[in-house]
Design an enzyme around this catalytic site. Structure first.
Site, short mmCIF file in Angstrom:
data_model
loop_
_atom_site.label_atom_id
_atom_site.label_comp_id
_atom_site.label_asym_id
_atom_site.label_seq_id
_atom_site.Cartn_x
_atom_site.Cartn_y
_atom_site.Cartn_z
N GLU A 124 2.27 5.25 6.04
CA GLU A 124 3.15 5.09 7.21
C GLU A 124 3.04 6.28 8.16
O GLU A 124 3.07 6.11 9.38
CB GLU A 124 4.59 4.87 6.77
CG GLU A 124 4.77 3.49 6.13
CD GLU A 124 6.20 3.23 5.71
OE1 GLU A 124 6.66 3.92 4.78
OE2 GLU A 124 6.85 2.36 6.31
N GLU B 105 5.06 -1.18 -1.33
CA GLU B 105 6.51 -1.10 -1.57
C GLU B 105 7.10 -2.36 -2.20
O GLU B 105 8.02 -2.31 -3.01
CB GLU B 105 7.26 -0.80 -0.27
CG GLU B 105 7.19 0.65 0.18
CD GLU B 105 5.98 0.96 1.04
OE1 GLU B 105 4.99 0.19 1.03
OE2 GLU B 105 6.02 2.00 1.73
#
Ligand code: NAI
Length: 681
Positions: free
Chosen positions: A114, A136
């Site tokens: 990210e 995730e």
């Protein structure tokens, strides 16, 4: 605080380098403070800067969130503030009006990727073992550091969901480029030069979504084409998840679709809200508990006795059948040379052919496997894994013959699925070096390996077995040498419950569906067909015989009646034998065997069916703990999930019991109603 950024400004290039005392930078408090102060410095030095490189001094680029922070259960508002803070600084980084490049020197997963997505360009490193992705979802979370928002804007809703977000793929560098989350690859030594070259060539760099006229690839949900396909997404997802308890994929889809219809900042806020709702929920705690903390504890040696670290250097695999070939493949894949021995060179070569099939994408793996029909070729092997027919006399004879041939301190292991290791060990002189190494089928896909400690197994041998399982990148589950070990018993509790339900007249389709919706990867009847009905049938015969000979009680299970009728009366022995609970017409989908209508009875409510699966397995797990088969540690929860499909959302049988209010009272009720198998010890 362990993570930090080093800031260097040389020749107009500002380089932010991640470092960590622990060796693995994470998005911890140090990261957050370091990101903020580094970005502040960029803005202060702006006039002297022509470009920015973000890289790392660690082996990985940047691991994800610091999950210990979530484990401490921060209040939602605090979590919201923390995530929003990171996002604000990442946003300041990506809107800094100089080219910003991520030089991804190593693995970047989750929060690590990210940060890279908040750069204008990503250069990956072309090195084996490096992975890029947003996994995730596998922990019951969503990428809350701008991952959903940015990937949707980079790839479009559909590609973002399918290639990156919903399945949490961990991409190799080359595949990451194909998926569009990494822009180019460089050799490790060329990485920084490539970054500087990109900066020089792209002075006006900016994120696509910050340029005028930007549109999301493939459009937003108001685009008629997308509006046509989008409604099918939740249905497909439902089908894939089989209605089970996984909130993360739904939250990811919602964040992606809702976020695509608003401006970037609002999309980020929507993403944060969904993230916080998941991160503060029970299921993410369960899944991070099992798949992060438990696995970490296992790989750092939770159930390993103190002893010097060991590495096997040459493996002998005996028996080149289904299991032997799989084990040979797993060892070779980890770089270990393997001697694969069967009754003849010809038989061993058939095993090698099976290895070649598994290794078709990486043929060099099969080159490490040498087939043979001669015991003499095992000379020098320091690890023996035996996987010949399930026959005590055969296995004992083989071990007695090979012991003098292999290395004098070789670890001796049997892959038996049911024979007592202590009995097998009596065939050798060095009983202290004998263990069980119980692999699961299919070996190339299944992660756990049960390590069975026999009566005379030494701590040193157990530690070596543990090291070997980690060496071949599997998950060690340490158990004691009792009938059925651990996983087979807990697996048995599931499939026998399914058969008991059938015996009560519950339609087979209902039984299977109830299990799937409870989060089991496969129904009890379907999985029994795969492992064959003869296996549990034989095991039961053996247990009954042993119970009589040794004078112990073998509690009756109503599922056994169904099993016996299926095998003895109907000759339905499973898929390999032509059919079991299902028929397997050629080239067509399997269908339930109509003969199952022979089983009639009062039935059982859907919700109670699901409870019975879970409670039966928890009760059996607790019995295993009470009987000293396993220690109630991380390997129990992880072993149950990975080996026998206990639903992952629960975090494992021990966690499940701890978090269901009134579990013990309900178990007592079920015991009254259905039998002692539900009684907690
Ligand atoms: P398999 O029948 O596919 O293979 C057994 C192989 O052993 C055959 O290739 C046979 O030729 C060979 N063999 C027999 N005598 C030998 C000797 N003296 N020397 C060398 N090789 C010899 O059997 P499978 O399924 O691979 O099972 C092997 C072992 O693994 C058994 O102990 C079984 O209980 C255990 N196991 C099986 C699992 C399964 O799902 N099939 C799971 C876990 C363990």
């Amino acid at each position: 605080m362990t993570t930090d950024f080093l800031y260097d400004l040389t020749d107009g290039i500002a380089t932010l380098t991640l470092t960590a005392d622990s060796g693995v930078p994470t998005l911890d408090a140090g990261f957050r403070a370091g990101l903020k102060s580094s970005v502040d410095r960029l803005y202060a030095d702006r006039d002297a800067i022509s470009g920015v490189i973000v890289t790392s001094a660690a082996k990985v680029f940047l691991a994800g969130a610091d999950l210990t922070e979530f484990a401490a259960s921060p209040p939602a508002a605090e979590l919201f503030g923390m995530v929003s803070g990171i996002k604000a600084d990442m946003r300041r980084l990506e809107t800094f009006d100089r080219p910003v490049v991520a030089a991804l020197n190593g693995t970047a997963l989750g929060g690590g990727l990210e940060l890279a997505l908040a750069c204008h360009h990503r250069i990956g490193v072309d090195r084996a073992g490096v992975e890029y992705g947003l996994p995730e979802v596998m922990l019951g979370l969503l990428p809350g550091g701008g991952g959903v928002t940015r990937v949707v804007r980079m790839l479009g809703i559909q590609e973002a969901l399918m290639q990156v977000l919903l399945r949490g793929q961990r991409h190799s560098p080359a595949r990451a480029v194909d998926a569009g989350i990494v822009d180019e690859l460089a050799a490790p030594e060329d990485l920084l030069d490539a970054a500087r070259a990109w900066i020089a060539a792209n002075p006006g760099a900016a994120q696509p979504w910050d340029r005028p006229g930007y549109k999301i690839p493939g459009g937003t949900p108001s685009n008629p084409k997308l509006a046509m396909t989008l409604p099918a997404f939740p249905a497909t997802l439902s089908k894939e998840l089989k209605g089970a308890h996984y909130p993360a994929p739904r939250a990811i889809m919602a964040a992606a679709v809702e976020g695509s219809q608003v401006d970037f900042e609002t999309a980020q806020r929507i993403e944060t809200r969904y993230f916080v709702s998941l991160a503060t929920g029970q299921i993410a705690k369960n899944m991070t508990g099992a798949f992060f903390f438990d696995l970490q504890a296992i790989s750092s040696g939770a159930s390993r006795p103190e002893a010097p670290r060991w590495k096997a250097s040459k493996v002998a695999v005996l028996g080149a059948g289904m299991m032997g070939a799989g084990i040979a493949y797993a060892c070779a894949k980890a770089g270990l040379p393997v001697i694969l021995k069967d009754v003849s060179l010809e038989a061993a070569t058939r095993g090698l052919d099976a290895v070649k099939k598994m290794a078709r994408r990486k043929p060099e793996i099969a080159e490490l496997v040498t087939p043979t029909g001669e015991l003499a070729d095992l000379a020098g092997c320091d690890l023996v894994i035996e996987a010949v027919f399930e026959d005590t006399a055969l296995k004992q004879k083989l071990f007695a013959e090979l012991e003098p041939i292999v290395a004098p301190d070789a670890l001796l292991a049997s892959n038996t699925s049911s024979l007592p290791i202590t009995t097998l060990a009596t065939a050798v002189q060095r009983q202290q070096d004998f263990v069980g190494l119980h692999f699961f089928s299919p070996v190339d896909k299944m992660m756990p390996v049960e390590i069975i400690r026999a009566a005379k197994t030494s701590d040193a041998a157990l530690a070596r077995a543990y090291d070997v399982v980690l060496q071949i990148r599997k998950t060690p589950i340490v158990v004691n040498d009792r009938r059925g070990f651990f996983t087979s018993r807990v697996f048995g509790a599931f499939v026998l419950e399914g058969m008991a339900l059938l015996g009560e007249g519950v339609p087979a389709a209902t039984i299977e569906q109830a299990a799937l919706q409870a989060g089991y990867p496969v129904g009890p009847l379907a999985v029994t067909d795969e492992v064959t009905l003869t296996l549990p049938y034989k095991l039961r015969q053996e247990t009954l015989a042993a119970a009589e000979a040794e004078g112990f009680d073998h509690p009756h299970h109503p599922g056994e009646q169904v099993l016996t009728r299926m095998v003895e009366e109907f000759g339905r022995k499973g898929r390999a034998a032509g059919g079991g609970f299902y028929d397997y017409p050629e080239d067509e989908q399997k269908t339930l065997w109509p003969g199952l209508s022979a089983f009639t009875g009062p039935g059982c409510a859907f919700g109670e069916i699901q409870e019975r699966f879970l409670y039966a397995q928890v009760a059996e797990t607790l019995r295993c703990v009470a009987e000293g088969v396993v220690e109630p540690g991380p390997d129990v929860n992880v072993g149950a999930i990975l080996s026998i499909g206990f639903p992952a959302w629960t975090g494992g049988p021990l966690r499940y019991r701890d978090q269901v209010p009134g579990f013990d009272a309900r178990a007592a009720e079920l015991a009254e109603k259905y039998g002692e198998r539900f009684r907690l010890p």
